[in-house]
Design a protein around this motif. Structure first.
Motif, short mmCIF file in Angstrom:
data_model
loop_
_atom_site.label_atom_id
_atom_site.label_comp_id
_atom_site.label_asym_id
_atom_site.label_seq_id
_atom_site.Cartn_x
_atom_site.Cartn_y
_atom_site.Cartn_z
N LEU A 381 52.15 84.96 6.44
CA LEU A 381 52.46 84.75 5.03
C LEU A 381 53.04 83.03 4.93
O LEU A 381 54.23 82.79 5.34
CB LEU A 381 53.86 85.39 5.10
N ARG A 382 52.24 82.48 4.10
CA ARG A 382 52.27 80.76 3.75
C ARG A 382 53.68 81.13 2.79
O ARG A 382 53.44 81.98 1.72
CB ARG A 382 51.42 80.16 3.81
N ASP A 383 54.33 79.90 2.77
CA ASP A 383 56.25 80.23 1.99
C ASP A 383 56.57 78.99 1.69
O ASP A 383 56.71 78.26 1.97
CB ASP A 383 57.20 80.87 1.91
N PRO A 384 55.70 78.47 -0.02
CA PRO A 384 55.94 76.95 -0.28
C PRO A 384 57.39 76.40 -1.41
O PRO A 384 57.36 75.62 -1.70
CB PRO A 384 53.91 75.90 -0.59
N TYR A 385 57.52 77.76 -1.87
CA TYR A 385 58.50 77.82 -2.51
C TYR A 385 59.62 77.83 -2.16
O TYR A 385 61.19 77.11 -2.69
CB TYR A 385 58.41 78.54 -3.24
N SER A 386 60.13 78.62 -1.30
CA SER A 386 61.53 78.41 -0.61
C SER A 386 62.49 77.51 0.10
O SER A 386 64.03 77.49 -0.93
CB SER A 386 61.18 80.00 0.45
N THR A 387 62.09 76.81 0.44
CA THR A 387 63.00 76.04 0.81
C THR A 387 61.79 74.28 0.77
O THR A 387 61.63 73.46 1.05
CB THR A 387 63.64 75.52 2.20
N LYS A 388 61.67 73.95 -0.79
CA LYS A 388 61.05 72.41 -0.81
C LYS A 388 61.45 71.52 -1.09
O LYS A 388 62.59 71.43 -1.21
CB LYS A 388 60.43 72.72 -2.43
N PRO A 389 60.74 70.57 0.42
CA PRO A 389 59.81 70.65 -0.02
C PRO A 389 58.42 71.18 1.31
O PRO A 389 57.46 71.32 1.94
CB PRO A 389 59.26 69.11 0.30
N TYR A 390 59.84 71.68 2.25
CA TYR A 390 59.41 72.87 3.14
C TYR A 390 58.41 73.51 2.86
O TYR A 390 58.07 74.09 2.37
CB TYR A 390 59.91 72.67 4.39
N VAL A 391 57.26 73.89 3.96
CA VAL A 391 56.60 74.85 3.87
C VAL A 391 56.39 76.14 5.18
O VAL A 391 56.44 75.10 5.87
CB VAL A 391 54.88 75.20 3.78
#
Length: 417
Positions: A381-391
């Motif tokens: 599951l791709r999560d680009p939001y929780s620890t921006k700028p990391y994906v």
């Protein structure tokens, strides 16, 4: 070439700069130095009823160097089988699923994956639950786990599509007997069947990547995902396969009840006691290892392995047989296993240390004795939001495990009874 000095004063080369053949040569040289120092220590004990402190310290330092070189040798052997980084390591014609999955990882583009959902109906689970990784990546993850997870490497591995594997097992065969030519044939008892259940539990990892890494076309994301999760998965699996309690994780073979071999019953792991609390006997300690070998039936001994941790192996390495030969022998070729009394030795750091009533040594046919259950499919599951700028890439797989044949594994108990 980078060089450093080891604890013995011997020159050690760094793993990343030394060829596998040269590292194996260094390992064998250190083993010869270990044997020479240990023989000197044993001779001093015989002459003076006590070893010189300097000699004892020398033996321990060489033994530690031997462990370090063996780990470096294993790492070099593992690197040889890893795929090359970049597009050169990819297949010439990647599958449609693989290409779509690559787009999902790099840019979060779900359109191709959703199109495959409509075509195959069961190939993915959608963005909410993550997508199934392509077969090419899943196979690579499984391959790496087998190489660095010691119990998985010697156990049986079964792929399942359900949450629980139910396996029937025959404890006793049908009753048989001799009969005269014209005598009556009475009905015999039927075989006794039992059902073993191996539920799968969820194992997860969540590696993070920067946008720059994902935009770099040279980076092989297949290899990157496998490399990021291999250690996390292997460490958790290794612990569970040895000591897991079966609650939200596999059940380890040491978590089952154990009984003296003379009183062995199905459902327990049999053990042989050393007769000394927390140690092997001071006189003829190798006899207990022989007793453990022959506690295993002949049909299981053909494919048997020793399993112990590094500290226990260091102690066993100093033992000799009645003819003065060392019981522990180094690997014959780079990448192979050390041998103990003619059987391969598997180093599993999750095995307990020597202690009173502990069981630091296991011996058995783990391919028949222990079953690892992998539920088909690794999800990401791709999560680009929780620890921006990391994906973040929330990667999960379901794994189970347990003993399937209680007669195939035996333990050495460091105790009096």
């Amino acid at each position: 070439m980078t060089e450093r000095t080891g604890p013995t004063g011997l020159e050690l080369k760094s793993a990343d700069a030394t060829g596998l053949a040269e590292a194996f040569g260094d390992f064998m040289t250190t083993f010869e130095a270990f044997k020479e120092a240990n023989d000197e220590k044993l001779a001093e004990i015989e002459r003076r009823l006590g070893a010189d402190a300097v000699t004892t310290d020398k033996v321990e330092r060489i033994s530690k160097a031997l462990d370090q070189q063996k780990r470096a040798l294993d790492e070099l052997a593992l690197k040889r089988v890893r795929p090359p980084l970049g597009d050169a390591g990819r297949r010439a014609a990647p599958s449609e699923h693989k290409a779509a999955f690559d787009a999902y990882l790099r840019r979060g583009d779900e359109r191709a994956m959703r199109a495959l959902d409509l075509k195959a109906m069961s190939i993915g689970s959608g963005a909410d639950g993550g997508y199934l990784v392509p077969d090419e990546i899943e196979a690579e993850i499984g391959k790496r786990l087998a190489q660095i997870s010691p119990i998985r490497a010697i156990a049986s591995v079964r792929q399942v599509s359900s949450a629980v594997l139910k396996k029937p097992f025959s404890r006793t065969g049908p009753a048989v007997g001799w009969v005269a030519e014209v005598a009556a044939r009475p009905q015999t008892n039927s075989p006794t069947l039992e059902e073993l259940q191996f539920p799968t539990a969820e194992l997860y990892a969540m590696p993070a990547a920067t946008p720059a890494l994902l935009e770099d076309a040279v980076v092989d994301l297949d290899q990157w995902i496998a490399a990021e999760i291999e250690t996390a998965f292997a460490e958790q699996e290794g612990t569970a396969f040895v000591n897991g309690n079966g609650t939200s994780k596999p059940k380890g073979f040491l978590d089952y009840g154990n009984v003296a071999e003379a009183s062995w019953t199905w459902g327990n792991i049999g053990y042989v006691a050393t007769g000394v609390a927390g140690a092997l006997p001071a006189s003829n300690p190798s006899d207990k290892l022989i007793d453990l070998v022959y506690a295993l039936k002949a049909g299981y001994r053909q494919n048997a392995n020793w399993v112990m941790n590094r500290k226990t192996q260091a102690a066993i390495r100093k033992l000799k047989d009645a003819d003065g030969n060392y019981l522990w022998q180094p690997p014959v070729t780079p990448g192979s296993r050390a041998m103990l009394m003619g059987f391969p030795l598997v180093e599993a750091e999750d095995m307990p240390d020597a202690a009173t009533d502990g069981t630091p040594i296991a011996f058995g046919d783990f391919a028949r004795g222990y079953l690892v259950v992998d539920r088909t499919g690794v999800r990401v599951l791709r999560d680009p939001y929780s620890t921006k700028p990391y994906v973040l890439f929330y990667t999960t797989k379901r794994v189970g495990g347990g003993v399937q044949d209680f007669d195939a594994i035996k333990l050495l108990k460091y105790g009096t009874t």
